[in-house]
Design an enzyme around this catalytic site. Structure first.
Site, PDB file in Angstrom:
ATOM      1  N   LYS A 124       0.571  -1.426  -0.169  1.00  0.00           N
ATOM      2  CA  LYS A 124      -0.013  -0.301   0.153  1.00  0.00           C
ATOM      3  C   LYS A 124       0.796   1.495   0.510  1.00  0.00           C
ATOM      4  CE  LYS A 124      -4.292  -2.391   1.453  1.00  0.00           C
ATOM      5  NZ  LYS A 124      -3.840  -3.827   1.621  1.00  0.00           N
TER       6      LYS A 124
HETATM    7  C1  LIG Z   1      -4.162  -4.601   0.541  1.00  0.00           C
HETATM    8  C2  LIG Z   1      -3.869  -5.696   0.677  1.00  0.00           C
HETATM    9  C3  LIG Z   1      -3.937  -6.877   0.053  1.00  0.00           C
HETATM   10  C4  LIG Z   1      -5.198  -6.559  -0.886  1.00  0.00           C
HETATM   11  O1  LIG Z   1      -5.424  -5.826  -2.177  1.00  0.00           O
HETATM   12  P1  LIG Z   1      -6.620  -5.197  -3.216  1.00  0.00           P
HETATM   13  O2  LIG Z   1      -5.969  -4.285  -3.784  1.00  0.00           O
HETATM   14  O3  LIG Z   1      -7.180  -4.969  -1.488  1.00  0.00           O
HETATM   15  O4  LIG Z   1      -6.877  -6.496  -3.559  1.00  0.00           O
HETATM   16  C5  LIG Z   1      -3.402  -8.049  -0.153  1.00  0.00           C
HETATM   17  N1  LIG Z   1      -2.103  -8.109   0.605  1.00  0.00           N
HETATM   18  C6  LIG Z   1      -1.787  -6.968   2.149  1.00  0.00           C
HETATM   19  C7  LIG Z   1      -0.561  -7.629   2.143  1.00  0.00           C
HETATM   20  C8  LIG Z   1      -2.477  -6.221   1.461  1.00  0.00           C
HETATM   21  O5  LIG Z   1      -1.854  -5.424   2.606  1.00  0.00           O
END
Ligand SMILES: *Cc1c(COP(=O)(O)O)cnc(C)c1O
Length: 487
Positions: free
Chosen positions: A125
């Site tokens: 993120k």
């Molecule tokens: C947010 C997240 C996901 C999922 O990603 P999306 O964009 O919601 O599909 C997968 N793995 C981790 C570690 C995350 O923080």
């Protein structure tokens, strides 16, 4: 470049106009009027670029109302080896999202890991959120405005937002989390921030209580406007675009000519990450398959196997050991459905109204279904798979034994599913969405030892913490916000 809602709201808007907003006025999500295309010559020229320069080239196609020099300065400031410094041994931090070949077998199959979790909070993120922090600061300064970000987190999103917005002019972050329900590492990561513009609020309750509070406060439109409240959730268009960049980077690093194709496997929850892969493919990036990997919460896997989209109730949403994928409803999914339905906004509106009224829709083409577009999914390259706790543990062990690497639980879900779909001659790139230190309890279960912590995180739990504990009461929450914004 102009943007319109997936549900047809006509007023088209610029990138800067949708930057600070969330949903379109009709409840839909913003998409560009058309996807910009990348020519073969352009793609070749991009092979030589640094990550920051590549980000600039991709972003300028979408953010056409931001002066190029300003945009270039922001990508240069965001994508540096200092920000993405948590690269593992043997990885070059300057590459921002370094690739590592895990396996090449006699049948011409190749498995590659692309590290997206080397940023400040050790999860992918950061890739988008760090840019968003700089874009927000820029936009607010231009308009002499202020923004108060109000959100709820069970872990990754909240910390990524706080690390992106800390110390930024004109921005405050009020982040709710369930009191004593996050891991010690996640708690320490957020609560050890001492920046005066970051407010950690530990709510006596569970995550749903936090989310209900955010909804209740946001539904008070007068308050929301007066306090300049905004969000940074995964439907934010700028976040999606920032994620498009690393699909280009992954492709360019894994290939030597545009004749080649690659596939990507993406550990998925809200469909934000893989939605960016879909957009990269629509721009002309030679992607063979986009593989959606889910955990026990398999809403998306079900759709990509059957054409039936059935959201889950909270009683049917499981708490798993890949918790960032524990979702019951995929908030970015509407963007893909819009493209699958060929931009028929009236039908998108009707289907997503039905999600609220009947809990889903069915595009399988079966008698009585809502349409037969499922047969077109293949043209978009999508396939899927699912991984459960036992798979996760086994994959973490295997990856360690076979490749000498420790991966986190979400990435393990991705690797498990990737191996079900890899094809000879097409490199399969698995996106690494977090570093294992974040989910240490499961690493211990799988390997009997602690995950390695990147430098600087060794004693994070011992740092002084700054947070307040509050009851889940809407009026008290509003009073707290108003008191600290002074608005
Ligand atoms: C947010 C997240 C996901 C999922 O990603 P999306 O964009 O919601 O599909 C997968 N793995 C981790 C570690 C995350 O923080």
């Amino acid at each position: 470049m102009h943007y319109a809602s997936t549900r047809g709201h006509a007023a088209s808007q610029s990138f800067s106009e949708i930057l600070l907003g969330g949903l379109a006025p009709d409840g839909g999500l913003y998409l560009p009027a058309s996807y910009p295309q990348v020519s073969a010559a352009e793609l070749n020229a991009w092979r030589e670029l640094s990550y920051a320069e590549l980000a600039f080239e991709v972003l300028r196609k979408f953010a056409t109302d931001i002066p190029e020099a300003d945009l270039r300065a922001m990508t240069a400031k965001t994508y540096t080896a200092e920000v993405y410094r948590n690269a593992r041994e043997g990885e070059d931090a300057g590459q921002i999202t370094p690739l590592r070949v895990l396996q090449e077998d006699g049948a011409g199959r190749k498995l590659i890991l692309q590290a997206l979790s080397n940023g400040p909070t050790l999860a992918f993120k950061d890739m988008a959120m760090q840019l968003l922090g700089n874009l927000f600061e820029y936009a607010l300064e231009k308009n002499q405005a202020e923004l108060n970000i109000f959100g709820a987190t069970s872990g990754d999103t909240g910390s990524a937002a706080e690390y992106a917005m800390r110390g930024k002019r004109g921005i405050r972050v009020f982040m709710l989390s369930p009191h004593q329900k996050m891991s010690a590492f996640q708690t320490a990561q957020m609560f050890s921030l001492q920046d005066p513009n970051i407010f950690n609020i530990a709510v006596e309750g569970v995550f749903d209580d936090c989310q209900d509070l955010v909804k209740a406060v946001s539904n008070d439109l007068a308050f929301k406007q007066q306090q300049r409240i905004g969000t940074v959730n995964s439907i934010n268009w700028a976040r999606v675009v920032a994620q498009v960049v690393y699909y280009f980077r992954g492709y360019l690093s894994a290939t030597t000519s545009n004749e080649q194709q690659v596939s990507f496997t993406v550990p998925s929850g809200n469909f934000g990450n893989i939605c960016a892969g879909h957009i990269a493919r629509m721009m002309g990036l030679p992607i063979a398959q986009l593989v959606v990997a889910t955990n026990e919460n398999d809403v998306l896997d079900e759709f990509f196997r059957t054409g039936v989209y059935r959201v889950r109730a909270s009683a049917e949403t499981w708490h798993t050991t890949s918790p960032s994928m524990d979702i019951s409803k995929a908030s970015n999914f509407e963007r893909f459905i819009y493209d699958l339905l060929d931009g028929d906004a009236a039908r998108v509106k009707q289907l997503f109204a039905q999600v609220e009224s009947k809990g889903g829709f069915d595009l399988s083409g079966a008698p009585g279904s809502d349409g037969d577009e499922f047969h077109k999914v293949e043209q978009f390259g999508f396939v899927s798979g699912k991984s459960v706790h036992a798979d996760r543990i086994q994959t973490i062990r295997q990856v360690r034994e076979q490749y000498g690497l420790t991966v986190d639980t979400h990435t393990a879900d991705g690797i498990k599913v990737a191996r079900e779909h890899w094809q000879p001659g097409v490199p399969m790139i698995v996106l690494e969405t977090a570093l294992p230190a974040k989910f240490n309890e499961t690493i211990r279960e799988a390997l009997g030892e602690d995950a390695q912590r990147p430098a600087g995180f060794e004693r994070i739990e011992e740092l002084p913490q700054r947070f307040v504990v509050m009851q889940p009461q809407v009026e008290a929450m509003k009073a707290y916000i108003a008191q600290h914004t002074g608005l």
